[in-house]
Write a protein that holds these residues in place. Structure first.
Motif, PDB file in Angstrom:
ATOM      1  N   LEU A 158       0.631  -1.215   0.046  1.00  0.00           N
ATOM      2  CA  LEU A 158       0.027   0.062  -0.123  1.00  0.00           C
ATOM      3  C   LEU A 158       0.786   1.222  -0.087  1.00  0.00           C
ATOM      4  O   LEU A 158       0.292   2.422  -0.540  1.00  0.00           O
ATOM      5  CB  LEU A 158      -0.896  -0.017   1.207  1.00  0.00           C
ATOM      6  N   ARG A 159       2.118   1.083   0.342  1.00  0.00           N
ATOM      7  CA  ARG A 159       3.047   2.156   0.486  1.00  0.00           C
ATOM      8  C   ARG A 159       4.039   2.321  -0.717  1.00  0.00           C
ATOM      9  O   ARG A 159       4.714   3.064  -0.922  1.00  0.00           O
ATOM     10  CB  ARG A 159       3.952   2.275   1.661  1.00  0.00           C
ATOM     11  N   GLY A 160       3.628   1.501  -1.737  1.00  0.00           N
ATOM     12  CA  GLY A 160       4.285   1.428  -2.896  1.00  0.00           C
ATOM     13  C   GLY A 160       5.756   0.681  -3.145  1.00  0.00           C
ATOM     14  O   GLY A 160       6.380   1.031  -3.857  1.00  0.00           O
ATOM     15  N   VAL A 161       5.970  -0.287  -2.174  1.00  0.00           N
ATOM     16  CA  VAL A 161       7.156  -0.983  -2.206  1.00  0.00           C
ATOM     17  C   VAL A 161       6.912  -2.239  -2.951  1.00  0.00           C
ATOM     18  O   VAL A 161       6.045  -2.932  -2.961  1.00  0.00           O
ATOM     19  CB  VAL A 161       7.323  -1.493  -0.619  1.00  0.00           C
ATOM     20  N   ASP A 162       8.076  -2.468  -3.659  1.00  0.00           N
ATOM     21  CA  ASP A 162       7.969  -3.640  -4.875  1.00  0.00           C
ATOM     22  C   ASP A 162       8.700  -4.858  -3.946  1.00  0.00           C
ATOM     23  O   ASP A 162       9.912  -5.301  -3.833  1.00  0.00           O
ATOM     24  CB  ASP A 162       8.926  -3.117  -5.823  1.00  0.00           C
ATOM     25  N   LEU A 163       7.981  -5.505  -3.428  1.00  0.00           N
ATOM     26  CA  LEU A 163       8.417  -6.819  -2.456  1.00  0.00           C
ATOM     27  C   LEU A 163       8.795  -8.117  -3.375  1.00  0.00           C
ATOM     28  O   LEU A 163       9.960  -8.622  -2.662  1.00  0.00           O
ATOM     29  CB  LEU A 163       7.151  -7.277  -1.843  1.00  0.00           C
ATOM     30  N   GLU A 164       8.575  -8.033  -4.472  1.00  0.00           N
ATOM     31  CA  GLU A 164       9.107  -9.121  -5.452  1.00  0.00           C
ATOM     32  C   GLU A 164      10.502  -8.786  -5.562  1.00  0.00           C
ATOM     33  O   GLU A 164      11.425  -9.725  -5.556  1.00  0.00           O
ATOM     34  CB  GLU A 164       8.378  -9.156  -6.807  1.00  0.00           C
ATOM     35  N   ALA A 165      10.964  -7.662  -5.718  1.00  0.00           N
ATOM     36  CA  ALA A 165      12.502  -7.365  -5.732  1.00  0.00           C
ATOM     37  C   ALA A 165      13.194  -7.647  -4.784  1.00  0.00           C
ATOM     38  O   ALA A 165      14.300  -8.186  -4.927  1.00  0.00           O
ATOM     39  CB  ALA A 165      12.466  -5.710  -6.144  1.00  0.00           C
ATOM     40  N   TYR A 166      12.676  -7.540  -3.682  1.00  0.00           N
ATOM     41  CA  TYR A 166      13.587  -8.160  -2.445  1.00  0.00           C
ATOM     42  C   TYR A 166      13.871  -9.637  -2.457  1.00  0.00           C
ATOM     43  O   TYR A 166      14.850 -10.169  -2.064  1.00  0.00           O
ATOM     44  CB  TYR A 166      12.758  -7.797  -0.995  1.00  0.00           C
TER      45      TYR A 166
END
Length: 379
Positions: A362-370
């Motif tokens: 919801l805050r726009g973080v690309d979790l897949e990149a992590y």
């Protein structure tokens, strides 16, 4: 939030409303509140928090030699020997002075940076100063951080630095606690100007920290604009000081505020690359694995209070042995991940799941990149 920094924050709130003519009765009340906060903090039980939603990706052939791991980390202009520190807790009474003494001895023996609790009380009541100065007396060559609350003057900040011969100054923000605190502050509009003044006049680098409600991406930007270089995001998930302050109210009418704020993990995830800030993580750091999780998410080091407080009440030997064990476990876990340095740990692949993942997206973080970043350690 660090486990008993509520004592320091509550004291800072009281001191903002007290002039030089503060009565002996007020000083006694402030001292009693410090001991009360320690007891309330120890009574809280901390189980799950957002660090449990952070799972490093395991690569079975990726480990490196434990002896090859370098634990040193760069925090602002400083190089710390280990990527964790004793966070600001307490001071101001005979009992809290004993806690500071034990922690300072352990910090000296293991080489762990240490912060004091808010030393504003020592400025207003010099009789309490020894409960803070014992930190430097027991650890003359270690890295020591003073601590003061926002709203005090730049001159006061400099006095705290001089009192402890401090290498850096923690400046704590605690609006969430103040709102619930029965005697808390109610005027916050001058806090930005206070931060700017203290950064300019402290005479040492200033580490701005929250006390358990988190520092958002937007607040990180503001702090960078004010000249701050190091921020401890101090998130929810550790000792809950809204709960502590509510328990001190006769009607306990703020019980619904418990859990308010963002976790350290979320604050690290949403931090903007290129902000120029070095981030530290505190709030619910329960184990050496939580330290490593913090490093993976971008922290330069993790602050620990509650766990080290429990060691301190057991005495010098337990505190020294406990800090050595944390140091050795952090090194072993980094070796397991193939991270020979703290900077390499920041590139380790990691799964972000659960409510933490939902909020981060919801805050726009690309979790897949992590989960995909860097090269797999087996390759």
């Amino acid at each position: 939030m660090s486990a008993v920094n509520a004592a320091g924050a509550a004291e800072a709130s009281a001191s903002r409303g007290m002039g030089d003519g503060a009565s002996a009765q007020q000083d006694t009340s402030r001292a009693a509140r410090k001991d009360e906060h320690v007891a309330l903090a120890r009574a809280q039980e901390i189980r799950r928090n957002d660090f449990d939603c952070v799972a490093p990706v395991h690569h079975a052939l990726g480990a490196c030699d434990v002896a090859a791991v370098d634990l040193s980390t760069q925090v602002g202009p400083f190089t710390w020997p280990v990527p964790f520190y004793i966070n600001g807790m307490t001071g101001g009474t005979e009992a809290t002075g004993r806690i500071n003494r034990v922690l300072a001895i352990a910090a000296r023996e293991v080489g762990v940076p240490m912060a004091s609790g808010s030393a504003s009380v020592a400025l207003d009541d010099p009789a309490t100063a020894s409960s803070f100065t014992v930190i430097r007396e027991e650890n003359p060559r270690g890295f020591v951080m003073g601590n003061i609350g926002v709203g005090r003057s730049g001159a006061d900040a400099r006095r705290v630095v001089e009192l402890l011969d401090a290498d850096a100054l923690q400046l704590h923000l605690n609006a969430g606690q103040e709102i619930v605190m029965p005697e808390g502050e109610r005027e916050f509009s001058g806090w930005r100007a206070s931060v700017e003044e203290i950064v300019a006049q402290a005479g040492v680098p200033v580490i701005v920290k929250e006390v358990g409600f988190g520092i958002s991406r937007e607040t990180q930007r503001v702090l960078a604009d004010l000249g701050v270089q190091v921020v401890d995001v101090g998130g929810v998930g550790g000792t809950d000081f809204a709960r502590i302050e509510n328990s001190r109210r006769e009607a306990s009418e703020y019980s619904y505020v418990a859990g308010f704020g963002q976790s350290a993990a979320l604050c690290l995830l949403e931090a903007e690359a290129g902000s120029g800030l070095d981030l530290l993580a505190s709030g619910g750091v329960r184990t050496p694995l939580d330290v490593v999780r913090s490093l993976i998410l971008g922290a330069r080091a993790a602050g620990v209070a509650r766990q080290f407080l429990e060691l301190a009440v057991q005495g010098d030997e337990a505190a020294v042995a406990g800090l050595r064990s944390w140091r050795d476990q952090v090194r072993a876990l980094l070796a397991l991940l193939g991270a020979q340095t703290v900077s390499v740990a920041r590139q380790c692949q990691v799964f972000i799941t659960g409510e933490l993942a939902e909020r981060a997206r919801l805050r726009g973080v690309d979790l897949e990149a992590y989960a995909r970043r860097g090269a797999a350690a087996d390759n």
